[in-house]
Motif scaffolding. Sequence first.
Motif, short mmCIF file in Angstrom:
data_model
loop_
_atom_site.label_atom_id
_atom_site.label_comp_id
_atom_site.label_asym_id
_atom_site.label_seq_id
_atom_site.Cartn_x
_atom_site.Cartn_y
_atom_site.Cartn_z
N VAL A 111 0.82 -1.21 0.00
CA VAL A 111 0.00 0.00 0.00
C VAL A 111 0.86 1.28 0.00
N GLY A 112 0.49 2.22 -0.85
CA GLY A 112 1.19 3.50 -0.95
C GLY A 112 2.28 3.50 -2.01
N LYS A 141 -3.39 -3.29 -0.08
CA LYS A 141 -3.62 -3.22 1.38
C LYS A 141 -3.62 -4.63 1.98
N ALA A 142 -3.43 -4.67 3.31
CA ALA A 142 -3.40 -5.95 4.03
C ALA A 142 -4.64 -6.78 3.74
N GLU A 143 -5.81 -6.12 3.72
CA GLU A 143 -7.07 -6.84 3.54
C GLU A 143 -7.09 -7.65 2.24
N LYS A 144 -6.49 -7.07 1.21
CA LYS A 144 -6.50 -7.75 -0.09
C LYS A 144 -5.59 -8.99 -0.05
N PHE A 145 -4.43 -8.86 0.63
CA PHE A 145 -3.56 -10.03 0.77
C PHE A 145 -4.29 -11.12 1.56
N ILE A 146 -4.96 -10.69 2.64
CA ILE A 146 -5.65 -11.66 3.50
C ILE A 146 -6.74 -12.40 2.72
N ALA A 147 -7.52 -11.65 1.95
CA ALA A 147 -8.60 -12.28 1.16
C ALA A 147 -8.01 -13.28 0.17
N ALA A 148 -6.90 -12.93 -0.45
CA ALA A 148 -6.30 -13.83 -1.44
C ALA A 148 -5.77 -15.10 -0.77
N VAL A 149 -5.17 -14.94 0.41
CA VAL A 149 -4.63 -16.12 1.11
C VAL A 149 -5.78 -17.03 1.56
N ARG A 150 -6.88 -16.41 1.97
CA ARG A 150 -8.05 -17.22 2.37
C ARG A 150 -8.59 -18.01 1.18
N GLU A 151 -8.56 -17.36 0.02
CA GLU A 151 -9.08 -18.03 -1.18
C GLU A 151 -8.14 -19.15 -1.64
N HIS A 152 -6.84 -18.97 -1.42
CA HIS A 152 -5.86 -19.96 -1.89
C HIS A 152 -5.10 -20.48 -0.67
N THR A 153 -5.73 -21.39 0.01
CA THR A 153 -5.17 -21.91 1.26
C THR A 153 -3.76 -22.46 1.05
N SER A 172 2.97 -3.92 9.13
CA SER A 172 1.58 -4.12 9.53
C SER A 172 0.90 -5.17 8.66
N ILE A 173 1.33 -5.29 7.41
CA ILE A 173 0.74 -6.34 6.56
C ILE A 173 1.13 -7.72 7.11
N VAL A 174 2.39 -7.88 7.48
CA VAL A 174 2.83 -9.17 8.06
C VAL A 174 2.03 -9.45 9.33
N LYS A 175 1.87 -8.43 10.16
CA LYS A 175 1.15 -8.61 11.43
C LYS A 175 -0.31 -9.02 11.18
N HIS A 176 -0.97 -8.28 10.29
CA HIS A 176 -2.37 -8.59 9.98
C HIS A 176 -2.52 -10.00 9.41
N LEU A 177 -1.60 -10.34 8.50
CA LEU A 177 -1.66 -11.68 7.88
C LEU A 177 -1.51 -12.76 8.95
N ARG A 178 -0.57 -12.55 9.85
CA ARG A 178 -0.31 -13.55 10.90
C ARG A 178 -1.51 -13.66 11.85
N ASP A 179 -2.15 -12.51 12.12
CA ASP A 179 -3.32 -12.53 13.01
C ASP A 179 -4.49 -13.24 12.36
N GLU A 180 -4.70 -12.93 11.07
CA GLU A 180 -5.90 -13.43 10.38
C GLU A 180 -5.73 -14.84 9.83
N VAL A 181 -4.56 -15.11 9.29
CA VAL A 181 -4.31 -16.45 8.72
C VAL A 181 -2.98 -16.97 9.29
N PRO A 182 -3.01 -17.47 10.54
CA PRO A 182 -1.76 -17.89 11.19
C PRO A 182 -1.02 -18.93 10.34
N GLY A 183 0.30 -18.82 10.38
CA GLY A 183 1.11 -19.81 9.65
C GLY A 183 1.44 -19.40 8.23
#
Length: 222
Positions: A111-112, A141-153, A172-183
């Motif tokens: 982002v940015g 943004k973090a949300e977009k990475f998270i959504a993509a990781v959820r879609e592609h386990t 913050s992207i690493v932190k959000h990803l780790r919080d939302e999709v651990p591992g």
Amino acid sequence: MEEILQQIANCIEFGKTDKASPYPPDMKGMDGADELTRLALDNGINPSDILSQGLIPGMEKIGIKFRQNKVFVPQVLMSARAMNLAMKHLKPYFRSGEVKRKGTFIIGTVVGDLHDIGKNLVSMMVEGNGWEVIDLGIDVKAEKFIAAVREHTGSVVGLSALLTTTMVNMESIVKHLRDEVPGTRVIIGGAPVTEGFREKIGADFYSSDPQGAVEYLNGLTE
Ligand code: B12
């Protein structure tokens, strides 16, 4: 059979896209990755072999030469273009599941940040090494990475940044990803990024070039 696969590998390495292309000059008039891949399939060569013994060795060679500063961005882009033409013929076999990918790699510029030349090189090199690549583009943004990781386990995430002011967003992207999709495994890169920064933000891997990303990803499949 081996000869045609070797020819395909050479076309990828030297960026010979198709017969009509005058580049590289010493291959002028010869079939390129486009024609040879079609010919290999028409001759009944297994598409998996075309990938593993043609495309991947060619991309590996150009990746190593790029790391050693023996070739530069334009040559890598020609190799990637040759690879894309070959991949076009292989796509139906990927879709049907006949050719398996090594895994999924999700990449984006954080982002940015609007720089995407380095990210594109990484993405092309990783794809050429047998991975499915989902490119989320720039300013991600973090949300977009998270959504993509959820879609592609189970996919691995790559973050790129070229500005000192945006590389901090990786944290913050690493932190959000780790919080939302651990591992989730995250690898980072881009001119201002360093190994020390990787350690600080707790990403899994840093590489200064695409070849490092390929080697890390391939290591995960062993
Ligand atoms: C091209 C360019 C632009 C283009 C980008 C076009 C595009 N489509 O990408 C444009 C003109 C849009 C641009 C804009 C800006 N830019 Co600019 N730009 C550059 C420039 C000249 C080249 C960057 C580049 O593409 N390098 C080539 C690629 C191949 O290298 P790379 O990106 O580093 O990627 C390699 C590795 O880092 C690694 N890698 C990259 N990503 C990843 C990811 C992973 C997971 C891994 C493993 C590896 C990896 O692999 C790649 C291949 O080896 C650099 C200066 C320079 N010489 O580096 C400035 C530069 C990056 N820009 C800079 C600046 C300041 C800006 C602007 C703020 C300018 C302005 N005032 O408007 C804006 C910012 C816009 C924004 N919000 O992003 C500064 C950054 C300073 C800093 N340290 O923060 C630089 C360093 C110029 C300078 N010396 O001041 N820019």
